[in-house]
Design a protein around this motif. Structure first.
Motif, PDB file in Angstrom:
ATOM      1  N   CYS A  75     -12.354  -6.600  14.204  1.00  0.00           N
ATOM      2  CA  CYS A  75     -12.133  -7.745  13.174  1.00  0.00           C
ATOM      3  C   CYS A  75     -13.382  -7.907  12.500  1.00  0.00           C
ATOM      4  O   CYS A  75     -13.550  -7.783  11.386  1.00  0.00           O
ATOM      5  CB  CYS A  75     -11.531  -8.761  13.717  1.00  0.00           C
ATOM      6  SG  CYS A  75     -10.223  -8.609  14.710  1.00  0.00           S
TER       7      CYS A  75
ATOM      8  N   VAL B 208      -2.515 -13.344   7.913  1.00  0.00           N
ATOM      9  CA  VAL B 208      -1.905 -12.072   7.579  1.00  0.00           C
ATOM     10  C   VAL B 208      -0.836 -11.705   8.432  1.00  0.00           C
ATOM     11  O   VAL B 208      -0.699 -11.577   9.762  1.00  0.00           O
ATOM     12  CB  VAL B 208      -2.769 -10.715   7.708  1.00  0.00           C
ATOM     13  CG1 VAL B 208      -2.080  -9.382   6.854  1.00  0.00           C
ATOM     14  CG2 VAL B 208      -4.031 -10.847   7.018  1.00  0.00           C
TER      15      VAL B 208
ATOM     16  N   ARG C 155       0.812  -1.126   0.009  1.00  0.00           N
ATOM     17  CA  ARG C 155       0.002   0.092  -0.080  1.00  0.00           C
ATOM     18  C   ARG C 155       1.022   1.275   0.084  1.00  0.00           C
ATOM     19  O   ARG C 155       2.097   1.189   0.498  1.00  0.00           O
ATOM     20  CB  ARG C 155      -0.929  -0.104   1.059  1.00  0.00           C
ATOM     21  CG  ARG C 155      -1.978  -1.251   1.054  1.00  0.00           C
ATOM     22  CD  ARG C 155      -2.788  -1.109   2.538  1.00  0.00           C
ATOM     23  NE  ARG C 155      -3.653  -2.088   2.509  1.00  0.00           N
ATOM     24  CZ  ARG C 155      -5.332  -1.925   2.487  1.00  0.00           C
ATOM     25  NH1 ARG C 155      -5.557  -0.498   2.220  1.00  0.00           N
ATOM     26  NH2 ARG C 155      -5.921  -2.801   2.584  1.00  0.00           N
TER      27      ARG C 155
ATOM     28  N   CYS D 100     -15.408  -4.820  10.729  1.00  0.00           N
ATOM     29  CA  CYS D 100     -14.896  -4.414   9.348  1.00  0.00           C
ATOM     30  C   CYS D 100     -14.965  -5.584   8.576  1.00  0.00           C
ATOM     31  O   CYS D 100     -15.319  -5.050   7.386  1.00  0.00           O
ATOM     32  CB  CYS D 100     -13.267  -3.871   9.551  1.00  0.00           C
ATOM     33  SG  CYS D 100     -12.665  -3.166   7.961  1.00  0.00           S
ATOM     34  N   HIS D 101     -14.593  -6.803   8.608  1.00  0.00           N
ATOM     35  CA  HIS D 101     -14.920  -7.725   7.927  1.00  0.00           C
ATOM     36  C   HIS D 101     -16.321  -8.043   7.381  1.00  0.00           C
ATOM     37  O   HIS D 101     -16.415  -8.776   6.245  1.00  0.00           O
ATOM     38  CB  HIS D 101     -14.260  -9.136   8.225  1.00  0.00           C
ATOM     39  CG  HIS D 101     -12.746  -9.085   7.955  1.00  0.00           C
ATOM     40  ND1 HIS D 101     -12.259 -10.018   6.871  1.00  0.00           N
ATOM     41  CD2 HIS D 101     -11.639  -8.584   8.471  1.00  0.00           C
ATOM     42  CE1 HIS D 101     -10.901  -9.585   6.998  1.00  0.00           C
ATOM     43  NE2 HIS D 101     -10.597  -8.762   8.080  1.00  0.00           N
TER      44      HIS D 101
ATOM     45  N   ARG E 198      -6.284   0.112   6.558  1.00  0.00           N
ATOM     46  CA  ARG E 198      -6.823  -1.264   6.420  1.00  0.00           C
ATOM     47  C   ARG E 198      -8.174  -1.247   5.488  1.00  0.00           C
ATOM     48  O   ARG E 198      -8.978  -2.025   5.631  1.00  0.00           O
ATOM     49  CB  ARG E 198      -7.160  -1.742   7.803  1.00  0.00           C
ATOM     50  CG  ARG E 198      -6.240  -1.843   8.806  1.00  0.00           C
ATOM     51  CD  ARG E 198      -5.566  -3.256   8.922  1.00  0.00           C
ATOM     52  NE  ARG E 198      -5.251  -3.854   7.486  1.00  0.00           N
ATOM     53  CZ  ARG E 198      -5.429  -5.265   7.396  1.00  0.00           C
ATOM     54  NH1 ARG E 198      -5.754  -6.095   8.410  1.00  0.00           N
ATOM     55  NH2 ARG E 198      -5.038  -5.778   6.131  1.00  0.00           N
TER      56      ARG E 198
ATOM     57  N   SER F  34      -9.607 -10.181   0.653  1.00  0.00           N
ATOM     58  CA  SER F  34      -8.895 -10.458  -0.521  1.00  0.00           C
ATOM     59  C   SER F  34      -9.425 -11.629  -1.241  1.00  0.00           C
ATOM     60  O   SER F  34      -8.572 -12.455  -2.039  1.00  0.00           O
ATOM     61  CB  SER F  34      -7.522 -11.107   0.199  1.00  0.00           C
ATOM     62  OG  SER F  34      -7.769 -12.256   0.987  1.00  0.00           O
TER      63      SER F  34
END
Ligand code: HEC
Length: 208
Positions: free
Chosen positions: A167, A94, A62, A170-171, A204, A181
């Motif tokens: 986590c 990750v 990034r 956001c996911h 992120r 991904s």
């Protein structure tokens, strides 16, 4: 008289053994057989040796000088190669690094324009898909389908002290199967080699 008293005692003793002792021993034996030797710890566990046993499917760089290597376990990699939905028992990891800088503050790149890894981020992030998670396996009341999350110290693999709540949150906005991904995973499945990905956004946030 004496013999009949003795006989009564013997009957009582046999009755006691038959009704109390035998079922008790049987119950104890059954309960010890049902208890596993090492009870499973709740939640996502640190995937030992993932660098050797998992498959690197993508590296994301990034503009903020971060590099992230994304790994998936063989069961998930096989599903990606067959273009199938990730099955239960898929584990994804990750591992992050900060890019090395040139003297002028710009990021050092190699011949392919890839950043060069410097210090690692202190944690390793893990997601695991299972259909048999129990309520006590979660450290958050939020849910992302069948996925649970874990964060571990990069060096020791011990639990890393951070909230796992974000986590899930956001996911939950990831494009498919709570997996950000997913595009790289699909490309990896077709090519069967790691996909180097230049993400245009920082932090992120989802890549464009
Ligand atoms: C603000 C958003 C955000 C938060 C918070 C977040 N992630 Fe992610 N995560 C992403 C993005 C975006 C990717 C894709 C890789 C990339 O572009 O950096 C990703 C990728 C992953 C992956 C690889 C599989 C996938 O879904 O693409 C794992 C594993 C993962 N994150 C675990 C975690 C864990 C564990 C936490 C909490 C400690 C966490 N993430 C918190 C946004 C987030």
């Amino acid at each position: 008289m004496i013999t009949s008293a003795l006989a009564n005692r013997r009957t009582l003793l046999i009755g006691f053994v038959a009704l109390i002792v035998v079922p008790l021993i049987a119950a104890l034996a059954a309960s010890s057989a049902a208890t596993p030797a090492t009870p499973r710890l709740p939640g996502v566990q640190y995937p030992q040796n993932y660098r050797d046993t998992f498959v690197l499917y993508s590296t994301v760089q990034r503009p903020d000088g971060t590099i992230r290597d994304l790994y998936i376990n063989p069961v998930g990699a096989d599903a990606a190669r067959a273009n199938r939905v990730l099955p239960a028992s898929t584990v994804m990891v990750v591992e992050g690094y900060y890019a090395l800088k040139n003297a002028d503050g710009s990021y050092l790149t190699d011949a392919d324009g890839h950043y060069v890894k410097g210090d690692p981020m202190p944690f390793v992030h893990v997601r695991e898909k299972r259909t048999d998670w129990q309520v006590e396996d979660f450290t958050s009341t939020a849910r992302s389908g069948a996925w649970n999350f874990g964060s571990f110290d990069m060096k020791s693999g011990a639990d890393y002290d951070e909230s796992l709540n974000i986590c899930f949150l956001c996911h939950n906005t990831a494009p498919q199967d709570f997996t950000y991904s997913i595009g790289q995973l699909r490309d990896f499945g077709r090519a069967d080699e790691p996909i180097y990905f230049f993400c245009r956004t920082t932090g992120r946030t989802a890549c464009e």
